[in-house]
Design a protein around this motif. Structure first.
Motif, PDB file in Angstrom:
ATOM      1  N   UNK A   1      53.746  -2.438  37.522  1.00  0.00           N
ATOM      2  CA  UNK A   1      52.372  -2.294  37.066  1.00  0.00           C
ATOM      3  C   UNK A   1      51.830  -0.881  37.305  1.00  0.00           C
ATOM      4  N   UNK A   2      50.863  -0.493  36.479  1.00  0.00           N
ATOM      5  CA  UNK A   2      50.164   0.770  36.662  1.00  0.00           C
ATOM      6  C   UNK A   2      48.750   0.591  36.133  1.00  0.00           C
ATOM      7  N   UNK A   3      47.777   1.227  36.802  1.00  0.00           N
ATOM      8  CA  UNK A   3      46.386   1.092  36.383  1.00  0.00           C
ATOM      9  C   UNK A   3      45.915   2.370  35.711  1.00  0.00           C
ATOM     10  N   UNK A   4      45.226   2.206  34.573  1.00  0.00           N
ATOM     11  CA  UNK A   4      44.560   3.306  33.890  1.00  0.00           C
ATOM     12  C   UNK A   4      43.092   2.935  33.746  1.00  0.00           C
ATOM     13  N   UNK A   5      42.228   3.636  34.458  1.00  0.00           N
ATOM     14  CA  UNK A   5      40.808   3.301  34.406  1.00  0.00           C
ATOM     15  C   UNK A   5      40.558   1.909  34.935  1.00  0.00           C
ATOM     16  N   UNK A   6      40.011   1.041  34.098  1.00  0.00           N
ATOM     17  CA  UNK A   6      39.688  -0.325  34.533  1.00  0.00           C
ATOM     18  C   UNK A   6      40.750  -1.335  34.132  1.00  0.00           C
ATOM     19  N   UNK A   7      41.818  -0.895  33.481  1.00  0.00           N
ATOM     20  CA  UNK A   7      42.834  -1.820  33.001  1.00  0.00           C
ATOM     21  C   UNK A   7      44.168  -1.617  33.703  1.00  0.00           C
ATOM     22  N   UNK A   8      44.879  -2.736  33.844  1.00  0.00           N
ATOM     23  CA  UNK A   8      46.230  -2.728  34.384  1.00  0.00           C
ATOM     24  C   UNK A   8      47.227  -2.992  33.253  1.00  0.00           C
ATOM     25  N   UNK A   9      48.359  -2.297  33.318  1.00  0.00           N
ATOM     26  CA  UNK A   9      49.442  -2.476  32.352  1.00  0.00           C
ATOM     27  C   UNK A   9      50.707  -2.815  33.125  1.00  0.00           C
ATOM     28  N   UNK A  10      51.471  -3.759  32.621  1.00  0.00           N
ATOM     29  CA  UNK A  10      52.710  -4.188  33.281  1.00  0.00           C
ATOM     30  C   UNK A  10      53.880  -3.944  32.332  1.00  0.00           C
ATOM     31  N   UNK A  11      54.861  -3.179  32.798  1.00  0.00           N
ATOM     32  CA  UNK A  11      56.089  -2.940  32.049  1.00  0.00           C
ATOM     33  C   UNK A  11      57.186  -3.770  32.708  1.00  0.00           C
ATOM     34  N   UNK A  12      57.937  -4.530  31.889  1.00  0.00           N
ATOM     35  CA  UNK A  12      58.904  -5.451  32.472  1.00  0.00           C
ATOM     36  C   UNK A  12      59.950  -5.857  31.442  1.00  0.00           C
ATOM     37  N   UNK A  13      61.007  -6.491  31.952  1.00  0.00           N
ATOM     38  CA  UNK A  13      62.037  -7.093  31.109  1.00  0.00           C
ATOM     39  C   UNK A  13      61.923  -8.606  31.224  1.00  0.00           C
ATOM     40  N   UNK A  14      61.879  -9.331  30.102  1.00  0.00           N
ATOM     41  CA  UNK A  14      61.820 -10.794  30.176  1.00  0.00           C
ATOM     42  C   UNK A  14      63.149 -11.374  30.667  1.00  0.00           C
ATOM     43  N   UNK A  15      63.124 -12.518  31.330  1.00  0.00           N
ATOM     44  CA  UNK A  15      64.354 -13.093  31.885  1.00  0.00           C
ATOM     45  C   UNK A  15      65.281 -13.677  30.838  1.00  0.00           C
ATOM     46  N   UNK A  16      64.741 -13.987  29.652  1.00  0.00           N
ATOM     47  CA  UNK A  16      65.556 -14.590  28.597  1.00  0.00           C
ATOM     48  C   UNK A  16      65.271 -13.889  27.283  1.00  0.00           C
ATOM     49  N   UNK A  17      66.307 -13.740  26.445  1.00  0.00           N
ATOM     50  CA  UNK A  17      67.684 -14.219  26.630  1.00  0.00           C
ATOM     51  C   UNK A  17      68.435 -13.366  27.654  1.00  0.00           C
ATOM     52  N   UNK A  18      69.424 -13.976  28.295  1.00  0.00           N
ATOM     53  CA  UNK A  18      70.159 -13.302  29.360  1.00  0.00           C
ATOM     54  C   UNK A  18      70.810 -12.020  28.877  1.00  0.00           C
TER      55      UNK A  18
END
Length: 284
Positions: free
Chosen positions: A132-149
């Motif tokens: 996660x990272x915050x810009x101003x009043x908003x949070x953004x989450x960068x991630x990889x989904x668990x599926x498909x494997x």
């Protein structure tokens, strides 16, 4: 970390390695911050004999000598990537734990030794390497989904929220990036000269084989335009840890990295697998 990003390479910088872990074990995914005059580093400690990772904490002095270390989080499932966040006067950890079926946020009750789960946090899936990272009043989450494997090394998604605790909204049903060389998070997001820089794992040759610095201009939106800024590979002088570089994270003025070496020992591997099978049979 900013210096490494701006240089686009590792070779101008001196590296201090933590001591070796011994047979059948490794450390990975270091994240840290300075606290009460000491550098606190949290990392995945993996044991091939159990096929499971736990989170260890290291207290280092200004000369990077280990003053204390111990396991601080051990769950029935595998843990890794202990991303650290300072927010609301507290310290939080967001480890990778997709085998638990959910993404769990932990609050430091006694940093870094004692953690409790946050009942207020919720996320749409068991995100892998959530950053996660915050810009101003908003949070953004960068991630990889668990599926498909098969997409776990080549898929990037983004979610957004008004609070670290959520509710988190996936910005698109489709990934915002598919690329085995630059789509799985590998460290701390960083803002440099009006752009967001993401350290990404380069898995084109092997898992954890290198790092790619990905950038997109700010402000962020639901469909970022990505550009590869540079690639980071292990250096010859890191020998024997020259088979990969996996994580790049920031702890004040200190940059944390991990590197790997691959050892081929078929007889020892057979013995390890036999031992695991014997323990499993005994448990049954």
């Amino acid at each position: 970390m900013r210096n490494v990003v701006e240089a686009g390479r590792f070779d101008p910088f001196k590296v201090h390695w933590l001591e070796a872990q011994g047979d059948f074990r490794f450390l990975a995914d270091p994240f840290g911050l300075w606290h009460d005059g000491a550098l606190i580093v949290l990392a995945e400690a993996y044991d091939y004999r159990t096929c499971k990772g736990v989170i260890e904490a290291f207290v280092l002095d200004n000369d990077f000598r280990i003053l204390e270390r111990r396991v601080v989080l051990d769950e029935p499932w595998h843990l890794s990537y202990p991303f650290l966040i300072e927010e609301g006067g507290d310290i939080w950890m967001l480890p990778e734990a997709h085998r638990s079926g959910r993404l769990t946020l932990y609050r430091a009750v006694d940093f870094p030794w004692k953690w409790e789960r946050s009942a207020d946090f919720s996320f749409p899936c068991a995100a892998i390497d959530a950053s996660p990272v915050r810009f101003g009043t908003q949070w953004w989450m960068f991630y990889t989904p668990p599926f498909p494997k098969e997409g776990r090394q080549e898929t990037l998604k983004i979610a957004r929220a008004d609070s670290l605790f959520g509710p988190w909204e996936d910005l698109s049903p489709l990934p915002v990036r598919r690329d085995r060389g630059s789509a799985r998070m590998g460290g701390t997001p960083l803002i440099v000269e009006g752009s967001l820089i993401l350290p990404m794992q380069d898995c084109t040759q092997s898992y954890g084989g290198g790092l790619t610095l990905l950038q997109t201009p700010l402000p962020l939106n639901a469909s970022p335009v990505w550009e590869i800024r540079s690639s980071l590979a292990p250096l010859a002088q890191w020998s024997p840890f020259t088979d990969g570089a996996h994580t790049l994270s920031q702890a004040g003025e200190v940059t944390l990295i991990d590197a790997k070496r691959m050892r081929k020992a078929p007889l020892r591997r057979l013995a390890l697998e036999a031992g695991r099978a014997l323990r499993s049979a005994w448990a049954e």
